[in-house]
Design a protein around this motif. Structure first.
Motif, PDB file in Angstrom:
ATOM      1  N   VAL A  71       0.844  -1.195   0.000  1.00  0.00           N
ATOM      2  CA  VAL A  71       0.000   0.000   0.000  1.00  0.00           C
ATOM      3  C   VAL A  71       0.879   1.245   0.000  1.00  0.00           C
ATOM      4  O   VAL A  71       1.782   1.375   0.831  1.00  0.00           O
ATOM      5  N   LEU A  72       0.607   2.147  -0.930  1.00  0.00           N
ATOM      6  CA  LEU A  72       1.243   3.468  -0.956  1.00  0.00           C
ATOM      7  C   LEU A  72       0.245   4.486  -0.435  1.00  0.00           C
ATOM      8  O   LEU A  72      -0.846   4.644  -0.997  1.00  0.00           O
ATOM      9  N   VAL A  73       0.604   5.160   0.662  1.00  0.00           N
ATOM     10  CA  VAL A  73      -0.214   6.241   1.200  1.00  0.00           C
ATOM     11  C   VAL A  73       0.379   7.571   0.740  1.00  0.00           C
ATOM     12  O   VAL A  73       1.549   7.857   1.022  1.00  0.00           O
ATOM     13  N   VAL A  74      -0.388   8.344  -0.002  1.00  0.00           N
ATOM     14  CA  VAL A  74       0.058   9.642  -0.514  1.00  0.00           C
ATOM     15  C   VAL A  74      -0.683  10.716   0.262  1.00  0.00           C
ATOM     16  O   VAL A  74      -1.921  10.791   0.200  1.00  0.00           O
ATOM     17  N   PRO A  83      -0.508  -3.571   7.458  1.00  0.00           N
ATOM     18  CA  PRO A  83       0.718  -4.338   7.692  1.00  0.00           C
ATOM     19  C   PRO A  83       1.954  -3.487   7.392  1.00  0.00           C
ATOM     20  O   PRO A  83       2.134  -3.017   6.264  1.00  0.00           O
ATOM     21  N   ALA A  84       2.809  -3.278   8.397  1.00  0.00           N
ATOM     22  CA  ALA A  84       3.972  -2.392   8.244  1.00  0.00           C
ATOM     23  C   ALA A  84       4.904  -2.862   7.148  1.00  0.00           C
ATOM     24  O   ALA A  84       5.530  -2.048   6.457  1.00  0.00           O
ATOM     25  N   GLU A  85       5.004  -4.181   6.961  1.00  0.00           N
ATOM     26  CA  GLU A  85       5.916  -4.708   5.942  1.00  0.00           C
ATOM     27  C   GLU A  85       5.373  -4.534   4.537  1.00  0.00           C
ATOM     28  O   GLU A  85       6.071  -4.796   3.552  1.00  0.00           O
ATOM     29  N   PRO A 120       8.726   2.447   5.704  1.00  0.00           N
ATOM     30  CA  PRO A 120       9.470   3.536   5.061  1.00  0.00           C
ATOM     31  C   PRO A 120       8.592   4.737   4.735  1.00  0.00           C
ATOM     32  O   PRO A 120       7.394   4.592   4.456  1.00  0.00           O
ATOM     33  N   VAL A 121       9.211   5.914   4.797  1.00  0.00           N
ATOM     34  CA  VAL A 121       8.548   7.158   4.412  1.00  0.00           C
ATOM     35  C   VAL A 121       9.423   7.865   3.394  1.00  0.00           C
ATOM     36  O   VAL A 121      10.625   8.078   3.630  1.00  0.00           O
ATOM     37  N   MET A 166       5.914   4.090  -6.325  1.00  0.00           N
ATOM     38  CA  MET A 166       5.096   2.890  -6.531  1.00  0.00           C
ATOM     39  C   MET A 166       5.921   1.747  -7.089  1.00  0.00           C
ATOM     40  O   MET A 166       5.873   0.613  -6.587  1.00  0.00           O
ATOM     41  N   ARG A 167       6.687   2.057  -8.121  1.00  0.00           N
ATOM     42  CA  ARG A 167       7.477   1.009  -8.779  1.00  0.00           C
ATOM     43  C   ARG A 167       8.620   0.533  -7.895  1.00  0.00           C
ATOM     44  O   ARG A 167       8.943  -0.663  -7.858  1.00  0.00           O
ATOM     45  N   GLN A 168       9.230   1.469  -7.167  1.00  0.00           N
ATOM     46  CA  GLN A 168      10.350   1.105  -6.294  1.00  0.00           C
ATOM     47  C   GLN A 168       9.912   0.098  -5.227  1.00  0.00           C
ATOM     48  O   GLN A 168      10.655  -0.842  -4.920  1.00  0.00           O
ATOM     49  N   TYR A 169       8.724   0.300  -4.675  1.00  0.00           N
ATOM     50  CA  TYR A 169       8.249  -0.572  -3.604  1.00  0.00           C
ATOM     51  C   TYR A 169       7.238  -1.612  -4.098  1.00  0.00           C
ATOM     52  O   TYR A 169       6.653  -2.338  -3.291  1.00  0.00           O
TER      53      TYR A 169
END
Length: 374
Positions: free
Chosen positions: A3-6, A29-31, A53-54, A76-79
């Motif tokens: 999940v990406l939170v923007v 989930p933190a991971e 990560p932030v 998004m792509r990195q993670y």
């Protein structure tokens, strides 16, 4: 699934939306979570202690510009993120189509309060419609907000709306959480106290409480109004109390750190915040989580009828909903509670039970996980 939170609303900056977004992150989930947000003082130290990560943009405010959108796609792509949560739908949700194209399988856009005036103005109304069409779900914090936002969305986007409210940490806000110490420090032991915990701004209605206070004192001569918080209206409120001859019965604490708020709630016999809608309807109270925090502390609440604030009180059961422009009506409810401690305690207990059952972060987190199909 990641999940990406923007969001622009993230600690270490403090505020209601910041607390909302950060607390929802704790329910994911933190991971499998990464946050994209803006720069702010103290962010490096804060981020280092987080379990996820932030990524911080170089600016102090994210806007849906082409550059920021490309950066969001890069993160998004990195993670390898395939779920997206916009911490505030407007305006960041305008990036939705680009993130969908980049691989987002689910997009959830959170709304809070300012989207209600987006829904009412022609240009921003169209932008909100595009945000709704790009998201799988637009969430709202109150029934009133849903009623205001839904007409601006397409029929399909309105059908997909869901309510997602903030929760209350009942392990922080609970009866006997330090109120005795606050009363002792302020020399309020044995004195009837009505507290308002909020920034001193026009929308929160502290001036209405001060205007109501002469009538309260006529029935409860030793009662004290405790205004907890700082803000631009302090000097005006101090002058109003002096003008009405109640300065001796109105206490100003100044700003209090968020971590130290629960004991001030606990120090009150009644919590009151006659919040009101201003600026021709463009500045309402979207919900008012502070009144639920007061209820969790076991206090009856007296809340102004503005926007979604009515969702935070069961009228006649956990407190009262009042006309925020009518100091007489406010005084009547305050006097009724101050002169009938048994009724006040019963309402406070009912409020505590209600919040513990229906206003939890775990419940809000479960709704979000469902919307993200996690």
């Amino acid at each position: 699934m990641t999940v990406l939170v923007v969001t622009n609303d993230f600690p270490p900056r403090q505020g209601g939306i910041e607390t909302f977004v950060r607390s929802l992150c704790d329910e994911l989930p933190a991971e499998r979570l990464v946050v994209l947000t803006s720069r702010m003082p103290g962010d490096a130290q804060y981020d280092a202690a987080l379990p996820f990560p932030v990524e911080r943009d170089r600016t102090t405010m994210l806007l849906p510009t082409p550059r920021v959108t490309r950066y969001a796609v890069q993160v998004m792509r990195q993670y390898e993120a395939d779920r997206v949560v916009f911490g505030a739908a407007a305006p960041l949700g305008l990036m939705g189509p680009a993130l969908r194209k980049a691989g987002a399988r689910r997009i959830v856009a959170l709304t809070h309060g300012h989207e209600t005036w987006w829904a009412g103005l022609p240009g921003t109304r169209q932008a909100l419609r595009r945000i709704g069409d790009a998201a799988d779900t637009v969430t709202t914090v109150s029934s009133w907000c849903a009623e205001q936002i839904a007409p601006a969305l397409s029929a399909e986007a309105a059908r997909r709306m869901r309510r997602l409210t903030p929760g209350v940490d009942t392990s922080r806000f609970f009866p006997e959480s330090g109120g005795d110490q606050v009363r002792k420090s302020l020399k309020l032991e044995g004195i009837p106290v009505v507290a308002c915990v909020s920034r001193l701004v026009a929308r929160k209605g502290q001036d209405t409480l001060i205007r109501a206070w002469p009538r309260v004192l006529a029935e409860v001569p030793d009662a004290v109004l405790l205004l907890v918080g700082g803000g631009p209206m302090r000097d005006q409120l101090v002058a109003l109390a002096a003008e009405l001859g109640v300065a001796h019965a109105v206490r100003f604490t100044g700003a209090v750190p968020w971590s130290e708020i629960p004991p001030y709630m606990d120090a009150a016999d009644v919590f009151a915040m006659p919040c009101r809608t201003r600026r021709f309807g463009l500045e309402p109270e979207a919900l008012g989580i502070v009144s639920l925090e007061a209820a969790a502390t076991g206090k009856p609440v007296v809340i102004g009828d503005s926007g979604g604030a009515g969702d935070t009180v069961r009228h006649g059961e956990t407190g009262y909903l009042v006309d925020p422009y009518n100091p007489v009506a406010v005084a009547v409810r305050l006097v009724a509670l101050l002169t009938d401690p048994a009724r006040a305690r019963a309402m406070g207990a009912a409020g505590r039970d209600w919040v513990a059952a229906e206003w939890t972060w775990s419940r809000s987190g479960a709704i979000l996980r469902d919307l993200l199909d996690l």
